[in-house]
Design an enzyme around this catalytic site. Structure first.
Site, PDB file in Angstrom:
ATOM      1  N   ARG A 238       0.991  -1.085   0.113  1.00  0.00           N
ATOM      2  CA  ARG A 238       0.126  -0.072  -0.055  1.00  0.00           C
ATOM      3  C   ARG A 238       0.941   1.343  -0.057  1.00  0.00           C
ATOM      4  O   ARG A 238       1.802   1.414   0.781  1.00  0.00           O
ATOM      5  CB  ARG A 238      -0.923   0.141   1.345  1.00  0.00           C
ATOM      6  CG  ARG A 238      -2.094  -0.774   1.168  1.00  0.00           C
ATOM      7  CD  ARG A 238      -3.025  -0.517   0.153  1.00  0.00           C
ATOM      8  NE  ARG A 238      -4.163  -1.299   0.043  1.00  0.00           N
ATOM      9  CZ  ARG A 238      -4.381  -2.416  -0.774  1.00  0.00           C
ATOM     10  NH1 ARG A 238      -3.552  -2.662  -1.572  1.00  0.00           N
ATOM     11  NH2 ARG A 238      -5.526  -3.215  -0.711  1.00  0.00           N
ATOM     12  N   GLU A 267      -4.661   7.265  -4.940  1.00  0.00           N
ATOM     13  CA  GLU A 267      -4.725   6.716  -6.345  1.00  0.00           C
ATOM     14  C   GLU A 267      -6.021   7.092  -7.155  1.00  0.00           C
ATOM     15  O   GLU A 267      -7.154   6.983  -6.476  1.00  0.00           O
ATOM     16  CB  GLU A 267      -4.796   5.111  -6.245  1.00  0.00           C
ATOM     17  CG  GLU A 267      -3.453   4.632  -5.536  1.00  0.00           C
ATOM     18  CD  GLU A 267      -3.506   3.335  -5.408  1.00  0.00           C
ATOM     19  OE1 GLU A 267      -4.471   2.504  -5.704  1.00  0.00           O
ATOM     20  OE2 GLU A 267      -2.263   2.796  -5.037  1.00  0.00           O
ATOM     21  N   HIS A 286      -1.475   0.191  -9.583  1.00  0.00           N
ATOM     22  CA  HIS A 286      -2.001  -0.710  -8.703  1.00  0.00           C
ATOM     23  C   HIS A 286      -2.363  -1.871  -9.314  1.00  0.00           C
ATOM     24  O   HIS A 286      -3.734  -2.422  -9.159  1.00  0.00           O
ATOM     25  CB  HIS A 286      -2.963  -0.117  -7.938  1.00  0.00           C
ATOM     26  CG  HIS A 286      -3.346  -0.787  -6.540  1.00  0.00           C
ATOM     27  ND1 HIS A 286      -3.702  -0.124  -5.515  1.00  0.00           N
ATOM     28  CD2 HIS A 286      -3.247  -1.899  -6.052  1.00  0.00           C
ATOM     29  CE1 HIS A 286      -3.897  -0.984  -4.402  1.00  0.00           C
ATOM     30  NE2 HIS A 286      -3.743  -2.158  -4.887  1.00  0.00           N
TER      31      HIS A 286
HETATM   32  O1  2HG Z   1      -8.663  -4.265  -5.852  1.00  0.00           O
HETATM   33  C1  2HG Z   1      -7.975  -3.850  -4.969  1.00  0.00           C
HETATM   34  O2  2HG Z   1      -8.564  -3.323  -3.760  1.00  0.00           O
HETATM   35  C2  2HG Z   1      -6.563  -3.876  -5.026  1.00  0.00           C
HETATM   36  C3  2HG Z   1      -6.046  -5.329  -5.160  1.00  0.00           C
HETATM   37  C4  2HG Z   1      -5.026  -5.617  -4.117  1.00  0.00           C
HETATM   38  O3  2HG Z   1      -4.225  -4.654  -3.687  1.00  0.00           O
HETATM   39  C5  2HG Z   1      -5.714  -6.069  -2.786  1.00  0.00           C
HETATM   40  O4  2HG Z   1      -5.598  -5.628  -1.782  1.00  0.00           O
HETATM   41  O5  2HG Z   1      -6.281  -7.488  -3.082  1.00  0.00           O
END
Ligand code: 2HG
Length: 335
Positions: A238, A267, A286
């Site tokens: 993050r 973001e 991301h």
């Molecule tokens: O879609 C998302 O929230 C980001 C994907 C990834 O960083 C997660 O937390 O699984």
């Protein structure tokens, strides 16, 4: 006939695989697309009751939003790993279970971390840009190979472990620490060390811990000062784990040799984010978890969490993030 399970789904890109799991139990799914802020979340949740929220990206789910949802809301199921925008204490207080599908995207994220480690260590992006600008740098440019270098993994969970395995296969020495203030358990030839030692010994530091209020901005000037001069940073966790201004400053001065980042604190980034113009910095949007197979898996796993909770009345404890809620779950079996 029992009333249908009402599911609010943020994002509609995974509606098809999620529906395949939820339609057979007669669930009613409502989707929300586009940017979602707390006001929109509150308006949607107070308009009608929902039993579960199936979360695609990371909509804000703080105390006010959970209050707007009222007592019908029993489950927040993340189609993915990170739940940093969920107020876990507020959810626990309201007996709302927060579950993830973390296993589903660990391989994809780990692969991306390795791709970024290779790209930043071997300068792939800059060389590509220079060649296309008419520069043929062959012979003028010497890189450092990964074999023998030390990779420091912060956060040795599902993703960190996979990164460690792959890095060892590349001949790297791999050390790991837990998130700041926490120890990591040793895993398959990866020795665990305190965070300070990890920062001091690593040629490349790769972040793989979840973010919450306790570690937001921990990767700051003080952390960078403990690192080897010229070391590299990779972040597929993050963006909020970094103090972005401090990191940009360290990149500009050369104290950090480079950074490869798949996540940013805001973001999409604001145009004045100093990382956008920092030297030797690769930034991707991301995207680490986004492979076709992973997208399918996170939707299925996220929807299965809903079915298990409401129809089978069972939860897989490993997928529960706010485990403090477990004693409050009456009539639900823990697997
Ligand atoms: O879609 C998302 O929230 C980001 C994907 C990834 O960083 C997660 O937390 O699984």
């Amino acid at each position: 006939m029992p009333s249908p399970i009402r599911v609010l789904m943020t994002g509609d890109d995974l509606l098809e695989p999620a529906s395949r799991i939820l339609d057979p139990i007669g669930a009613v799914i409502e989707t929300m697309s586009g940017p979602i802020d707390p006001a929109r979340m509150i308006a949607t949740l107070s308009a009608k009751p929902f039993d579960a929220i199936l979360v695609r990206a990371n909509p804000p789910l703080g105390a006010a939003v959970l209050d707007a949802a009222g007592p019908s809301l029993r489950l927040i199921s993340k189609m993915g790993a990170g739940v940093d925008s969920v107020d876990l204490a507020a959810a626990t207080e309201r007996s709302i279970t927060v579950m993830t599908a973390g296993d589903a995207n660990a391989d994809a994220t780990a692969e991306m971390a390795i791709a970024l480690i290779l790209a930043i260590r071997r300068d792939v992006v800059r060389l590509d840009a220079r060649l296309k600008a008419g520069l043929w740098d062959r012979g003028r440019y010497t890189a450092i190979e990964l074999r023998g270098q030390t990779l420091g993994i912060v956060g040795l969970g599902r993703i960190g472990r996979r990164v460690g395995e792959m890095a060892r296969a590349l001949g790297m020495r791999v050390i790991a620490s837990g998130r700041p203030g926490a120890a990591a358990s040793a895993f398959a030839g990866i020795s665990t060390v305190p965070l300070d030692q990890l920062l001091a010994e690593s040629d490349i530091v790769s972040l793989h811990c979840p973010m919450d209020a306790s570690n937001r901005g921990f990767f700051n000037r003080a952390a960078i000062a403990r690192m080897k001069p010229g070391a590299l940073l990779v972040n597929t966790a993050r963006g909020g784990l970094l103090d972005e201004a401090d990191v940009a400053e360290a990149l500009a001065s050369g104290r950090l040799g480079g950074a490869a980042l798949d996540t940013l604190a805001a973001e999409p980034p604001k145009p004045d984010n100093p990382l956008l113009t920092a030297p030797n910095t690769i930034i991707t949007p991301h995207i680490a978890a986004e492979t076709a197979a992973t997208m399918e898996r996170i939707a299925v796993m996220g929807a299965e969490n809903v079915v298990n909770w409401f129809v089978r009345h069972e939860v897989i404890v490993d997928r529960v993030v706010n485990r403090a809620v477990l004693p409050k779950l009456k009539g639900v079996s823990l697997l």
